[in-house]
Scaffold this motif. Structure first.
Motif, PDB file in Angstrom:
ATOM      1  N   GLU A 203       3.407  -0.293  -2.427  1.00 18.11           N
ATOM      2  CA  GLU A 203       2.537  -0.721  -3.534  1.00 18.11           C
ATOM      3  C   GLU A 203       1.101  -0.710  -3.028  1.00 18.11           C
ATOM      4  O   GLU A 203       0.863  -0.964  -1.839  1.00 18.11           O
ATOM      5  CB  GLU A 203       2.876  -2.179  -3.908  1.00 18.11           C
ATOM      6  CG  GLU A 203       4.255  -2.397  -4.494  1.00 18.11           C
ATOM      7  CD  GLU A 203       4.349  -1.876  -5.914  1.00 18.11           C
ATOM      8  OE1 GLU A 203       3.321  -1.965  -6.612  1.00 18.11           O
ATOM      9  OE2 GLU A 203       5.418  -1.370  -6.292  1.00 18.11           O
ATOM     10  N   GLU A 204       0.172  -0.465  -3.963  1.00 19.01           N
ATOM     11  CA  GLU A 204      -1.237  -0.353  -3.582  1.00 19.01           C
ATOM     12  C   GLU A 204      -1.726  -1.546  -2.727  1.00 19.01           C
ATOM     13  O   GLU A 204      -2.382  -1.360  -1.703  1.00 19.01           O
ATOM     14  CB  GLU A 204      -2.064  -0.239  -4.866  1.00 19.01           C
ATOM     15  CG  GLU A 204      -3.362   0.469  -4.621  1.00 19.01           C
ATOM     16  CD  GLU A 204      -4.079   0.837  -5.917  1.00 19.01           C
ATOM     17  OE1 GLU A 204      -3.445   1.405  -6.817  1.00 19.01           O
ATOM     18  OE2 GLU A 204      -5.283   0.542  -5.986  1.00 19.01           O
ATOM     19  N   LYS A 205      -1.324  -2.734  -3.171  1.00 20.78           N
ATOM     20  CA  LYS A 205      -1.783  -3.943  -2.485  1.00 20.78           C
ATOM     21  C   LYS A 205      -1.284  -3.979  -1.032  1.00 20.78           C
ATOM     22  O   LYS A 205      -2.009  -4.309  -0.103  1.00 20.78           O
ATOM     23  CB  LYS A 205      -1.222  -5.163  -3.226  1.00 20.78           C
ATOM     24  CG  LYS A 205      -2.277  -6.086  -3.759  1.00 20.78           C
ATOM     25  CD  LYS A 205      -1.595  -7.191  -4.530  1.00 20.78           C
ATOM     26  CE  LYS A 205      -2.321  -8.499  -4.374  1.00 20.78           C
ATOM     27  NZ  LYS A 205      -1.604  -9.550  -5.108  1.00 20.78           N
ATOM     28  N   ARG A 208      -3.011  -1.358   1.140  1.00 23.20           N
ATOM     29  CA  ARG A 208      -4.353  -1.768   1.540  1.00 23.20           C
ATOM     30  C   ARG A 208      -4.268  -2.807   2.668  1.00 23.20           C
ATOM     31  O   ARG A 208      -4.982  -2.715   3.658  1.00 23.20           O
ATOM     32  CB  ARG A 208      -5.110  -2.336   0.338  1.00 23.20           C
ATOM     33  CG  ARG A 208      -6.557  -2.577   0.638  1.00 23.20           C
ATOM     34  CD  ARG A 208      -7.409  -2.746  -0.609  1.00 23.20           C
ATOM     35  NE  ARG A 208      -8.794  -2.806  -0.202  1.00 23.20           N
ATOM     36  CZ  ARG A 208      -9.365  -3.868   0.328  1.00 23.20           C
ATOM     37  NH1 ARG A 208      -8.666  -4.985   0.502  1.00 23.20           N
ATOM     38  NH2 ARG A 208     -10.628  -3.837   0.707  1.00 23.20           N
ATOM     39  N   GLU A 268      -8.063   4.624   0.420  1.00 21.49           N
ATOM     40  CA  GLU A 268      -8.172   5.431  -0.806  1.00 21.49           C
ATOM     41  C   GLU A 268      -7.616   6.832  -0.579  1.00 21.49           C
ATOM     42  O   GLU A 268      -6.964   7.415  -1.450  1.00 21.49           O
ATOM     43  CB  GLU A 268      -9.644   5.501  -1.263  1.00 21.49           C
ATOM     44  CG  GLU A 268     -10.097   4.162  -1.840  1.00 21.49           C
ATOM     45  CD  GLU A 268     -11.615   4.041  -1.999  1.00 21.49           C
ATOM     46  OE1 GLU A 268     -12.317   5.068  -1.920  1.00 21.49           O
ATOM     47  OE2 GLU A 268     -12.087   2.901  -2.185  1.00 21.49           O
ATOM     48  N   ARG A 271      -3.725   6.605  -0.479  1.00 21.31           N
ATOM     49  CA  ARG A 271      -3.228   6.310  -1.832  1.00 21.31           C
ATOM     50  C   ARG A 271      -3.288   7.569  -2.709  1.00 21.31           C
ATOM     51  O   ARG A 271      -2.313   7.952  -3.345  1.00 21.31           O
ATOM     52  CB  ARG A 271      -4.079   5.191  -2.437  1.00 21.31           C
ATOM     53  CG  ARG A 271      -3.685   4.784  -3.837  1.00 21.31           C
ATOM     54  CD  ARG A 271      -4.785   3.984  -4.511  1.00 21.31           C
ATOM     55  NE  ARG A 271      -6.019   4.776  -4.616  1.00 21.31           N
ATOM     56  CZ  ARG A 271      -7.219   4.270  -4.906  1.00 21.31           C
ATOM     57  NH1 ARG A 271      -7.362   2.988  -5.125  1.00 21.31           N
ATOM     58  NH2 ARG A 271      -8.291   5.058  -4.978  1.00 21.31           N
ATOM     59  N   ASP A 272      -4.440   8.259  -2.693  1.00 18.70           N
ATOM     60  CA  ASP A 272      -4.604   9.422  -3.566  1.00 18.70           C
ATOM     61  C   ASP A 272      -3.757  10.605  -3.098  1.00 18.70           C
ATOM     62  O   ASP A 272      -3.241  11.370  -3.911  1.00 18.70           O
ATOM     63  CB  ASP A 272      -6.087   9.846  -3.635  1.00 18.70           C
ATOM     64  CG  ASP A 272      -6.925   8.743  -4.274  1.00 18.70           C
ATOM     65  OD1 ASP A 272      -6.322   7.795  -4.833  1.00 18.70           O
ATOM     66  OD2 ASP A 272      -8.168   8.814  -4.181  1.00 18.70           O
ATOM     67  N   ALA A 275      -0.181   9.956  -4.321  1.00 15.74           N
ATOM     68  CA  ALA A 275       0.040   9.455  -5.690  1.00 15.74           C
ATOM     69  C   ALA A 275       0.960  10.359  -6.527  1.00 15.74           C
ATOM     70  O   ALA A 275       1.897   9.862  -7.162  1.00 15.74           O
ATOM     71  CB  ALA A 275      -1.293   9.229  -6.387  1.00 15.74           C
TER      72      ALA A 275
END
Ligand code: ADP
Ligand code: TRP
Length: 321
Positions: A203-205, A208, A268, A271-272, A275
């Motif tokens: 998950e993004e959180k 990070r 970032e 994530r990208d 995705a």
């Protein structure tokens, strides 16, 4: 040229797995005859909960497919769907000196960390040998940590071939020195067992948080920094082409670069980068029966290839009477 490798379905997928092994495997399907499987028998050395092994197996399959493995261009299956490999492992265990297994670093590391030694852990390289030899593999792309196991497979293949003639192709490990060991958050090898991973599909959180935990040296922002001495850079460079890499190196060397900012950029980027694959993965996992059907077609092809080797072995060793 036949290329084979496997990955255990234990835990979530991290950048070490991806850059150390999976990305190479996915590229190979375009140029070679590729065999790729989910090593769920091997995972039983560390996972005893049936539900999590079954779930992990589907997830591992979805990971590979989402990342670009194409079941029409390679043979892709789950190890236990071709149980013939266990028969071969038994036969090969009679050509495996105890000392060969006792010298395996992976076994020694695990037992020295207090993991109770059992026969599965000890015999692990013999099963891996059976995986490799069963499919007459020429090359086995793995991370550095698995190199010794491929050498065990070579030794066993030689021993068997010396006794019965050239039944098995003698495999070679293939290690890409550039990414031989992807470092983790603390600079040690990235590994599930060290708790220092960056996970592709977190998950993004969580992603990070993982990236913000990368350990950096206490150097003031304005001071010039050596990128080769920085864990953030060592991970970041895996995502960069030559020019981007050079540009980042120059920013390090020029000073005025805060580690928090580079970490944010890395977050970032990761994530990208993953995705679209994360979306495909979700779609695959939402439809497990289609996923199972892809795997069962793969297993059928793998079983056919396995049956050819096993027949020769059974004949030579007297199991056909
Ligand atoms: P882990 O160490 O996290 O348990 P696995 O043993 O399941 O990882 O590794 C699966 C595959 O990924 C193997 O081919 C292994 O060599 C490769 N691999 C794992 N971690 C790394 C890493 N940090 N760098 C390069 N390759 C790796
Ligand atoms: N032992 C490998 C790992 O943990 C997985 C594996 C099982 C494998 N059988 C294999 C890898 C055969 C290459 C070839 O990563």
């Amino acid at each position: 040229m036949r290329i084979l490798s496997g990955i255990q379905p234990s835990g979530s997928l991290h950048l070490g797995n991806y850059f150390g092994m999976m990305s190479k495997m996915i590229a190979y399907q375009e140029q070679s005859e590729l065999f790729c499987f989910i090593a769920n028998y091997h995972a039983q050395t560390s996972v005893s909960d049936g539900k999590s092994l079954a779930r992990g197996t589907l997830e591992a399959a979805a990971n590979f497919l989402a990342l670009g493995m194409n079941p029409d261009k390679c043979i892709f299956w789950v190890q236990s769907d071709v149980p013939e490999v266990q028969e071969l492992a038994w036969i090969l265990s009679n050509f495996t000196p105890m000392g060969l297994l006792e010298r395996c670093h992976s076994y020694k590391d695990k037992t020295s960390k207090g993991i109770a030694a059992n026969h599965g852990l000890f015999a692990y390289p013999v099963l891996m040998t059976a995986d490799i030899l069963m499919f007459q593999s020429n090359k086995v792309p793995v991370g550095k940590d698995q190199k010794q196991h491929v050498e065990v497979a070579r030794d066993i293949a030689h021993k068997f071939n010396n006794e019965y003639g050239p039944i098995f192709t003698v495999p070679e490990p293939e290690i890409d020195e550039d990414v031989a060991t992807v470092p983790g958050l603390d600079g040690q090898k990235m590994s599930k067992s060290y708790g220092n991973t960056i996970d592709l599909f977190a998950e993004e959180k969580t992603l990070r948080k993982q990236i913000m935990r990368i350990i950096t040296a206490p150097i003031p922002v304005e001071a010039p920094k050596d990128p080769d001495d920085c864990n953030v850079y060592k991970i970041f460079r895996l995502f960069l082409d030559k020019d981007q890499d050079e540009a980042l190196r120059q920013r390090y060397q020029a000073g005025n670069l805060g580690f928090g900012d580079v970490k944010q950029e890395l977050f970032e980027t990761v994530r990208d980068y993953f995705a679209p694959q994360a979306e495909r993965r979700k779609a695959l996992l939402d439809d497990p029966s289609s996923l199972r059907s892809i795997l069962s077609k793969g297993a059928e092809k793998a079983r056919y290839a396995a049956s050819k080797t096993l027949l020769k072995v059974r004949k030579k060793t007297g199991l056909i009477y």
